[in-house]
Design a protein around this motif. Structure first.
Motif, short mmCIF file in Angstrom:
data_model
loop_
_atom_site.label_atom_id
_atom_site.label_comp_id
_atom_site.label_asym_id
_atom_site.label_seq_id
_atom_site.Cartn_x
_atom_site.Cartn_y
_atom_site.Cartn_z
N ALA A 61 69.19 46.20 -10.67
CA ALA A 61 69.66 46.20 -9.28
C ALA A 61 71.03 45.54 -9.16
O ALA A 61 71.89 46.02 -8.42
CB ALA A 61 68.64 45.48 -8.40
N LEU A 62 71.24 44.46 -9.89
CA LEU A 62 72.54 43.77 -9.86
C LEU A 62 73.65 44.69 -10.36
O LEU A 62 74.70 44.80 -9.72
CB LEU A 62 72.49 42.50 -10.71
CG LEU A 62 73.80 41.74 -10.86
CD1 LEU A 62 74.32 41.24 -9.53
CD2 LEU A 62 73.63 40.59 -11.84
N PHE A 63 73.42 45.38 -11.46
CA PHE A 63 74.47 46.26 -12.00
C PHE A 63 74.65 47.51 -11.15
O PHE A 63 75.77 48.02 -11.04
CB PHE A 63 74.21 46.59 -13.47
CG PHE A 63 74.60 45.46 -14.36
CD1 PHE A 63 75.92 45.20 -14.65
CD2 PHE A 63 73.63 44.60 -14.87
CE1 PHE A 63 76.30 44.13 -15.44
CE2 PHE A 63 73.99 43.53 -15.67
CZ PHE A 63 75.32 43.29 -15.95
N ASP A 64 73.60 47.99 -10.50
CA ASP A 64 73.75 49.10 -9.56
C ASP A 64 74.66 48.69 -8.40
O ASP A 64 75.53 49.44 -7.98
CB ASP A 64 72.39 49.55 -9.01
CG ASP A 64 71.56 50.32 -10.02
OD1 ASP A 64 72.11 50.76 -11.05
OD2 ASP A 64 70.34 50.47 -9.77
N ARG A 65 74.47 47.47 -7.90
CA ARG A 65 75.30 46.97 -6.80
C ARG A 65 76.75 46.80 -7.24
O ARG A 65 77.68 47.19 -6.54
CB ARG A 65 74.75 45.66 -6.27
CG ARG A 65 75.62 45.08 -5.15
CD ARG A 65 74.99 43.93 -4.46
NE ARG A 65 73.84 44.43 -3.73
CZ ARG A 65 72.82 43.69 -3.36
NH1 ARG A 65 72.80 42.41 -3.63
NH2 ARG A 65 71.81 44.21 -2.70
N LEU A 66 76.97 46.22 -8.43
CA LEU A 66 78.33 46.05 -8.94
C LEU A 66 79.02 47.40 -9.11
O LEU A 66 80.21 47.54 -8.84
CB LEU A 66 78.32 45.30 -10.26
CG LEU A 66 78.03 43.81 -10.19
CD1 LEU A 66 77.81 43.24 -11.58
CD2 LEU A 66 79.16 43.08 -9.49
N ASN A 67 78.28 48.39 -9.57
CA ASN A 67 78.84 49.72 -9.77
C ASN A 67 79.27 50.33 -8.44
O ASN A 67 80.33 50.95 -8.35
CB ASN A 67 77.84 50.62 -10.48
CG ASN A 67 78.45 51.92 -10.91
OD1 ASN A 67 79.63 52.00 -11.22
ND2 ASN A 67 77.65 52.96 -10.96
N LEU A 68 78.48 50.14 -7.40
CA LEU A 68 78.83 50.66 -6.08
C LEU A 68 80.07 49.98 -5.51
O LEU A 68 80.89 50.61 -4.85
CB LEU A 68 77.67 50.48 -5.11
CG LEU A 68 76.48 51.41 -5.29
CD1 LEU A 68 75.34 51.01 -4.36
CD2 LEU A 68 76.89 52.85 -5.05
N ILE A 69 80.20 48.69 -5.74
CA ILE A 69 81.30 47.91 -5.15
C ILE A 69 82.62 48.16 -5.86
O ILE A 69 83.64 48.42 -5.22
CB ILE A 69 80.96 46.41 -5.16
CG1 ILE A 69 79.78 46.15 -4.23
CG2 ILE A 69 82.16 45.56 -4.78
CD1 ILE A 69 79.19 44.76 -4.35
#
Length: 99
Positions: free
Chosen positions: A57-65
């Motif tokens: 979830a953390l890396f999914d969020r970083l990828n979106l940002i």
């Protein structure tokens, strides 16, 4: 101790290497080495068992940002909160982007 390996698509290229944090402080240490290609490989050693979904979830969020850079990311986690984990990861990406 748990070991997690993730391989995620990268959509930006950086060059260099960076280190943020100190695992001995009860926090976490993040080492990033940029590489050419289209993949970010992440090796996580954590004191928290069953934390796969939290890291994904953390890396999914970083990828979106901001997108993920190609290279190798090594994380030594001693129970850092998700907020601290995000800060440390963003620090190494930022340091390499300004090198």
């Amino acid at each position: 101790m748990e070991h997690i390996t993730l391989s995620l698509p990268a959509n930006r290229t950086l060059s260099g290497r960076a280190l943020a944090g100190v695992v001995g402080s009860g926090d976490m240490e993040v080492l990033f080495t940029a590489a050419e290609g289209q993949t970010l490989t992440i090796d996580i050693t954590t004191s928290l068992d069953n934390s796969d979904s939290r890291w994904k979830a953390l890396f999914d969020r970083l990828n979106l940002i901001s997108g993920l850079p190609a290279g190798q990311l090594v994380i030594h986690d001693f129970g850092a909160t998700p907020g601290v984990a995000r800060i440390r990861i963003e620090q190494v990406f930022e340091e390499v982007s300004h090198a």
